[in-house]
Design a protein around this motif. Structure first.
Motif, PDB file in Angstrom:
ATOM      1  N   HIS A 197      -0.520   3.504  -5.524  1.00 18.72           N
ATOM      2  CA  HIS A 197      -1.247   2.245  -5.311  1.00 18.72           C
ATOM      3  C   HIS A 197      -0.690   1.504  -4.086  1.00 18.72           C
ATOM      4  O   HIS A 197      -1.461   0.917  -3.310  1.00 18.72           O
ATOM      5  N   TYR A 198       0.644   1.518  -3.932  1.00 18.61           N
ATOM      6  CA  TYR A 198       1.274   0.788  -2.829  1.00 18.61           C
ATOM      7  C   TYR A 198       0.812   1.337  -1.481  1.00 18.61           C
ATOM      8  O   TYR A 198       0.381   0.584  -0.593  1.00 18.61           O
ATOM      9  N   TYR A 199       0.833   2.673  -1.334  1.00 12.94           N
ATOM     10  CA  TYR A 199       0.446   3.241  -0.036  1.00 12.94           C
ATOM     11  C   TYR A 199      -1.072   3.259   0.148  1.00 12.94           C
ATOM     12  O   TYR A 199      -1.563   3.279   1.281  1.00 12.94           O
ATOM     13  N   ARG A 200      -1.821   3.242  -0.955  1.00  7.72           N
ATOM     14  CA  ARG A 200      -3.272   3.049  -0.826  1.00  7.72           C
ATOM     15  C   ARG A 200      -3.547   1.680  -0.214  1.00  7.72           C
ATOM     16  O   ARG A 200      -4.414   1.514   0.643  1.00  7.72           O
ATOM     17  N   SER A 201      -2.774   0.671  -0.645  1.00  7.34           N
ATOM     18  CA  SER A 201      -2.916  -0.670  -0.080  1.00  7.34           C
ATOM     19  C   SER A 201      -2.566  -0.664   1.404  1.00  7.34           C
ATOM     20  O   SER A 201      -3.244  -1.286   2.216  1.00  7.34           O
ATOM     21  N   ARG A 202      -1.500   0.069   1.775  1.00 12.40           N
ATOM     22  CA  ARG A 202      -1.114   0.157   3.192  1.00 12.40           C
ATOM     23  C   ARG A 202      -2.239   0.769   4.025  1.00 12.40           C
ATOM     24  O   ARG A 202      -2.485   0.349   5.166  1.00 12.40           O
ATOM     25  N   ALA A 203      -2.927   1.778   3.438  1.00  8.33           N
ATOM     26  CA  ALA A 203      -4.038   2.417   4.150  1.00  8.33           C
ATOM     27  C   ALA A 203      -5.196   1.442   4.353  1.00  8.33           C
ATOM     28  O   ALA A 203      -5.820   1.392   5.413  1.00  8.33           O
ATOM     29  N   PHE A 204      -5.493   0.641   3.314  1.00 10.10           N
ATOM     30  CA  PHE A 204      -6.565  -0.342   3.432  1.00 10.10           C
ATOM     31  C   PHE A 204      -6.221  -1.398   4.498  1.00 10.10           C
ATOM     32  O   PHE A 204      -7.101  -1.872   5.222  1.00 10.10           O
ATOM     33  N   ILE A 205      -4.942  -1.761   4.576  1.00 11.91           N
ATOM     34  CA  ILE A 205      -4.523  -2.718   5.612  1.00 11.91           C
ATOM     35  C   ILE A 205      -4.786  -2.121   6.986  1.00 11.91           C
ATOM     36  O   ILE A 205      -5.281  -2.796   7.899  1.00 11.91           O
ATOM     37  N   ALA A 206      -4.468  -0.834   7.150  1.00 12.88           N
ATOM     38  CA  ALA A 206      -4.695  -0.173   8.438  1.00 12.88           C
ATOM     39  C   ALA A 206      -6.183  -0.151   8.797  1.00 12.88           C
ATOM     40  O   ALA A 206      -6.553  -0.197   9.966  1.00 12.88           O
ATOM     41  N   GLU A 207      -7.040  -0.106   7.757  1.00 17.39           N
ATOM     42  CA  GLU A 207      -8.487  -0.125   7.991  1.00 17.39           C
ATOM     43  C   GLU A 207      -9.024  -1.537   8.175  1.00 17.39           C
ATOM     44  O   GLU A 207     -10.187  -1.728   8.532  1.00 17.39           O
ATOM     45  N   GLY A 208      -8.208  -2.534   7.864  1.00 19.54           N
ATOM     46  CA  GLY A 208      -8.635  -3.928   7.986  1.00 19.54           C
ATOM     47  C   GLY A 208      -9.369  -4.442   6.766  1.00 19.54           C
ATOM     48  O   GLY A 208      -9.955  -5.521   6.794  1.00 19.54           O
ATOM     49  N   ASP A 209      -9.342  -3.682   5.651  1.00 16.92           N
ATOM     50  CA  ASP A 209     -10.010  -4.103   4.418  1.00 16.92           C
ATOM     51  C   ASP A 209      -8.987  -4.785   3.514  1.00 16.92           C
ATOM     52  O   ASP A 209      -8.397  -4.169   2.620  1.00 16.92           O
ATOM     53  N   TYR A 210      -8.766  -6.101   3.733  1.00 18.58           N
ATOM     54  CA  TYR A 210      -7.694  -6.800   3.026  1.00 18.58           C
ATOM     55  C   TYR A 210      -8.041  -7.066   1.568  1.00 18.58           C
ATOM     56  O   TYR A 210      -7.139  -7.216   0.726  1.00 18.58           O
ATOM     57  N   LYS A 211      -9.329  -7.115   1.241  1.00 19.38           N
ATOM     58  CA  LYS A 211      -9.710  -7.346  -0.158  1.00 19.38           C
ATOM     59  C   LYS A 211      -9.294  -6.159  -1.021  1.00 19.38           C
ATOM     60  O   LYS A 211      -8.684  -6.319  -2.076  1.00 19.38           O
ATOM     61  N   LYS A 212      -9.616  -4.926  -0.571  1.00 18.29           N
ATOM     62  CA  LYS A 212      -9.211  -3.736  -1.315  1.00 18.29           C
ATOM     63  C   LYS A 212      -7.697  -3.563  -1.271  1.00 18.29           C
ATOM     64  O   LYS A 212      -7.083  -3.102  -2.226  1.00 18.29           O
ATOM     65  N   ALA A 213      -7.094  -3.942  -0.141  1.00 17.35           N
ATOM     66  CA  ALA A 213      -5.642  -3.834  -0.021  1.00 17.35           C
ATOM     67  C   ALA A 213      -4.948  -4.725  -1.051  1.00 17.35           C
ATOM     68  O   ALA A 213      -3.965  -4.336  -1.680  1.00 17.35           O
ATOM     69  N   LEU A 214      -5.482  -5.941  -1.246  1.00 18.13           N
ATOM     70  CA  LEU A 214      -4.913  -6.875  -2.221  1.00 18.13           C
ATOM     71  C   LEU A 214      -5.018  -6.308  -3.630  1.00 18.13           C
ATOM     72  O   LEU A 214      -4.060  -6.359  -4.410  1.00 18.13           O
ATOM     73  N   GLU A 215      -6.165  -5.717  -3.961  1.00 20.06           N
ATOM     74  CA  GLU A 215      -6.367  -5.151  -5.295  1.00 20.06           C
ATOM     75  C   GLU A 215      -5.402  -3.984  -5.545  1.00 20.06           C
ATOM     76  O   GLU A 215      -4.793  -3.891  -6.608  1.00 20.06           O
ATOM     77  N   ALA A 216      -5.247  -3.101  -4.548  1.00 18.55           N
ATOM     78  CA  ALA A 216      -4.344  -1.953  -4.701  1.00 18.55           C
ATOM     79  C   ALA A 216      -2.888  -2.411  -4.811  1.00 18.55           C
ATOM     80  O   ALA A 216      -2.114  -1.880  -5.606  1.00 18.55           O
ATOM     81  N   ALA A 217      -2.495  -3.421  -4.010  1.00 14.99           N
ATOM     82  CA  ALA A 217      -1.107  -3.917  -4.059  1.00 14.99           C
ATOM     83  C   ALA A 217      -0.803  -4.544  -5.416  1.00 14.99           C
ATOM     84  O   ALA A 217       0.288  -4.360  -5.971  1.00 14.99           O
ATOM     85  N   LYS A 218      -1.771  -5.275  -5.972  1.00 13.22           N
ATOM     86  CA  LYS A 218      -1.566  -5.851  -7.314  1.00 13.22           C
ATOM     87  C   LYS A 218      -1.448  -4.752  -8.354  1.00 13.22           C
ATOM     88  O   LYS A 218      -0.687  -4.870  -9.310  1.00 13.22           O
ATOM     89  N   GLY A 219      -2.217  -3.660  -8.191  1.00 13.09           N
ATOM     90  CA  GLY A 219      -2.089  -2.529  -9.105  1.00 13.09           C
ATOM     91  C   GLY A 219      -0.701  -1.931  -9.054  1.00 13.09           C
ATOM     92  O   GLY A 219      -0.107  -1.619 -10.083  1.00 13.09           O
ATOM     93  N   ALA A 220      -0.146  -1.789  -7.844  1.00 17.47           N
ATOM     94  CA  ALA A 220       1.215  -1.262  -7.695  1.00 17.47           C
ATOM     95  C   ALA A 220       2.226  -2.183  -8.372  1.00 17.47           C
ATOM     96  O   ALA A 220       3.152  -1.737  -9.057  1.00 17.47           O
ATOM     97  N   LEU A 221       2.044  -3.503  -8.193  1.00 19.41           N
ATOM     98  CA  LEU A 221       2.973  -4.479  -8.779  1.00 19.41           C
ATOM     99  C   LEU A 221       2.927  -4.442 -10.300  1.00 19.41           C
ATOM    100  O   LEU A 221       3.968  -4.453 -10.955  1.00 19.41           O
ATOM    101  N   ASN A 222       1.727  -4.361 -10.880  1.00 18.41           N
ATOM    102  CA  ASN A 222       1.590  -4.352 -12.343  1.00 18.41           C
ATOM    103  C   ASN A 222       2.290  -3.141 -12.949  1.00 18.41           C
ATOM    104  O   ASN A 222       3.003  -3.253 -13.953  1.00 18.41           O
ATOM    105  N   ILE A 223       2.107  -1.965 -12.327  1.00 20.04           N
ATOM    106  CA  ILE A 223       2.756  -0.759 -12.844  1.00 20.04           C
ATOM    107  C   ILE A 223       4.270  -0.860 -12.672  1.00 20.04           C
ATOM    108  O   ILE A 223       5.042  -0.491 -13.560  1.00 20.04           O
TER     109      ILE A 223
END
Length: 742
Positions: A197-223
């Motif tokens: 989830h953490y690196y999926r968020s990093r990939a979304f940041i690289a694409e400029g999709d901060y909404k999906k990046a935020l969701e993936a980062a929260k998923g990493a944090l919850n786990i």
């Protein structure tokens, strides 16, 4: 002063010895115990408890050496290297890994080598030696492919994706993240899933999709929080701070950054304690020895007594101070716990209220969809019926093209309405299993007849293989089985052009009355890519945007299949390759009377339905019972086009009187009408005429019981709006059957 310090050291050593875990002292050098210790050490590294991990690794290494277990000796070095990698002591980690790899190569421990290669790749990535990192990960991948170890293959793809993210190859990184997601789907390794989830968020940041990046980062944090992975929590908070700052939310960014810094401070404090403990363990025994030696040289009894008294006083004061601090700490903890309980109760109340509101909203949605889809059927019946009539009246070529488009749109809209209504009923848990006795082979044949025109338009052949050892009569839910097969076969027809579809039903088990059957629908059509195979069973989902544009559809059919099979205690399986076709398969359980293998003789003469034509309707008298004037006109004109003598009744009471006073060959009966309903009218007609075929012409939904219609005297059901081919087929079938009995 020097003597006082030595006494304190001796005292602390004795206390430390007295509080040692008796289990650790009694640890036996067995493979099972060593393996458990190494697993605990890995978990301690994940939670950044390095002192605990070091102690567990030391103990396991001593036990492994005592029984000369070289595999565990090497594995302990590999895990120690992992701890150094987490602590960014990369050179120490490489030293330990090279030691482990040398042993593993010597004893041909391929599994251990693969583990070490993955770790070597991680350390080389941290040292920015990306190409070497990929080579070691490839070496590990070769082994785990042979072993078909999906979890480790997922971990390798995840680490490769991390390397390609660093290299800026975003497309390749995303493909590897998708593979890792598939491989780790059923994994219990929550630490690696958190990293995914953490690196999926990093990939979304690289694409400029901060909404999906935020969701993936929260998923990493919850786990990470649920698994107490301190490092992943810290990194996730830092990533969330970065995302919120990029989204223009400085307040949230600062809050996340504070959380990350707090964890970092805790980790630093914990590491300081670990270093202190290491120093103590290293020099404690030497200090103890020198203290004993020094004490034995003391000759002045009076001086010794004085020092002991002073020490006793100091320790007493220290003990009182510690107890006071402990009491204060307990008091504060109790206050914090009380506040936490109060907050938890408040949150629970809010969640209960939110749940109730969500249930009300879901109920309102279900009622709305049920009402609106039923209301749409009446005008849609007029659209499809009038389109059929206009096509029969010799339109010009341009008119015919428009009318065919209108017919296609009407049929598509009908399919969409039916799918939405069916899915709505399934999600609202309003669907019940209705078991009855039926002929499975005939049921599948009926489905194939209904879909024959669609297959012919695609120039696709359907092959049917039915295991003849299956009993002719089974007990199950025929309506749901038909719907499952219609959706699966219809899906194969839609994506197969100039090809073949194979339908197979085989018996897998038959014990007494219980029988299990394996169903398979296979085609050589478009096929589905591996990365999309999981998603196509979700609502409104298809293989890709291009497939949706090319073939159309809503993406609800396979979702309905999945839900229906779940209701029947089974699940759908899929094997597919892009460009080579798909294979859907599942297994269902039925009940069959013991020994009932031969087909029962039908109560009515057998009709060859493939030879039925509309000629049989000529000069036949049919009564249409319908309260809607437009529907009356459409049904009447469709029948009269085929030389039927048609009469109309506006409600059930008029229909009963007309049947008493006239001779009809067949009745088409609507259900919902003013006065008595179609079911009540049919019950009254059956009191004086048990032979005339009565067909329900109504809107039948997935949750309605067909048994009610048949038990009250109906011979068949035509759902409306209907396809004219199905309409004529059922009328012709019952007219032909009536002709053979007269």
């Amino acid at each position: 002063m020097k003597n006082l310090i030595t006494i304190l050291i001796l005292f602390c050593c004795l206390i430390s010895f007295s509080f040692q875990d008796p289990d650790s002292l009694a640890q036996k050098p067995t493979s099972e115990n060593i393996g458990k210790l190494l697993a605990k050490a890995e978990n301690s590294i994940n939670t950044m408890e390095f002192d605990k991990a070091q102690e567990e690794l030391n103990t396991s290494l001593q036990l492994a050496r005592s029984i000369d277990h070289k595999r565990f000796i090497a594995l302990a070095s590999s895990i120690l290297a992992r701890m150094y990698q987490v602590r960014h002591e990369f050179d120490k980690g490489i030293t330990q890994l090279e030691r482990a790899i040398a042993i593993q190569r010597d004893i041909n421990d391929k599994e251990g080598l693969a583990y070490s290669y993955i770790l070597y790749g991680k350390i080389l990535y941290s040292k920015q030696e990306y190409q070497r990192a990929l080579k070691y990960l490839d070496l590990a991948q070769e082994y785990y492919k042979k072993e078909s170890n999906k979890e480790q293959l997922g971990i390798i793809d995840l680490n490769k994706a991390i390397v390609y993210l660093a290299l800026g190859e975003l497309e390749r990184a995303n493909a590897l993240l998708d593979n890792a997601d598939v491989y780790l789907e059923n994994s219990k390794n929550t630490y690696e899933i958190s990293r995914l989830h953490y690196y999926r968020s990093r990939a979304f940041i690289a694409e400029g999709d901060y909404k999906k990046a935020l969701e993936a980062a929260k998923g990493a944090l919850n786990i990470a929080q649920s698994g107490q992975f301190i490092g992943m929590r810290m990194y996730s908070y830092e990533l969330l701070s970065q995302i919120e700052e990029s989204r223009g939310n400085p307040k949230d960014a600062l809050a996340y950054l504070k959380e990350a810094n707090q964890i970092r401070q805790n980790v630093f404090s914990m590491n300081k304690e670990a270093l202190a403990k290491d120093s103590y363990e290293k020099f404690g025994m030497d200090a103890l020895k020198s203290t004993v030696d020094e004490l034995t040289l003391q000759n002045a009894e009076q001086e010794r007594t004085l020092k002991v008294n002073k020490l006793t006083t100091i320790l007493s004061v220290a003990l009182i101070t510690i107890l006071s601090l402990l009491t204060l700490s307990l008091y504060k903890n109790n206050n914090l716990r009380a506040r936490a309980n109060e907050l938890l109760q408040k949150k629970n109340s809010e969640l209960v209220l939110a749940k109730e509101n969500a249930e009300k909203a879901s109920l309102a949605k279900a009622q709305f969809l049920s009402t609106i889809t039923h209301e749409l059927r009446t005008p849609l019946y007029a659209v499809t019926g009038l389109t059929h009539l206009l096509l029969e009246e010799s339109p010009t070529e341009s008119q015919k093209e428009h009318l065919n488009s209108l017919k296609f749109s009407g049929e598509y809209l009908l399919s969409l309405i039916n799918n939405i209504l069916d899915l709505n009923k399934l999600e609202a848990n309003k669907v019940e299993i209705v078991e009855s006795k039926f002929n499975l082979e005939q049921r599948i044949s009926d489905v194939m007849i209904a879909l024959k025109n669609s297959a012919d338009e695609k120039k696709t052949k359907i092959h049917f293989d039915f295991d003849q050892s299956i009993p002719k009569n089974l007990i199950g839910d025929p309506l749901k089985i038909s719907q499952i097969l219609i959706n699966l076969i219809g899906n194969s027809i839609k994506f197969t052009e100039n090809g073949d579809i194979w339908i197979s039903v085989k018996k897998t088990r038959h014990e007494g009355k219980d029988i299990s059957l394996a169903f398979e629908i296979k085609d050589n059509g478009e096929g589905i890519g591996k990365e999309k195979q999981k998603a196509i069973f979700e609502n409104f989902t298809q293989g890709s945007t291009q497939i949706n544009r090319k073939f159309g559809g809503t993406g609800l059919g396979l979702s309905i299949v999945k839900n229906l099979l779940s209701l029947l205690g089974s699940e759908i399986e899929l094997e597919s390759e892009l460009g080579k076709g798909s294979r859907f398969f599942f297994e269902l359980k039925f009940t069959a009377p013991e020994g009932e293998i031969a087909e029962e003789k039908p109560a009515t003469p057998k009709i060859d339905e493939s030879k039925l034509t509309n000629d049989i309707m000529e000069n036949k008298r049919i009564l249409v019972v319908e309260d809607n004037k437009i529907n009356q006109m459409i049904t009447r004109k469709i029948l009269e086009k085929n030389k039927v003598i048609c009469d109309v009744a506006d409600n059930g009471s008029i229909a009963v009187e007309k049947v008493k006073n006239n001779d009809f060959d067949l009745i088409l009966m609507d259900i919902h009408m003013p006065g008595i309903s179609g079911i009540e009218a049919t019950i009254q007609i059956r009191k004086f005429d048990s032979e005339i075929p009565i067909i329900a012409l109504t809107a039948v939904t997935l949750d309605e019981s067909l048994d009610e219609f048949y038990l009250n005297g109906f011979n068949d059901i035509i759902p409306k709006p209907y396809k004219t081919e199905e309409f004529f087929h059922k009328i012709n079938k019952h007219l032909a059957a009536r002709a053979t009995t007269v």
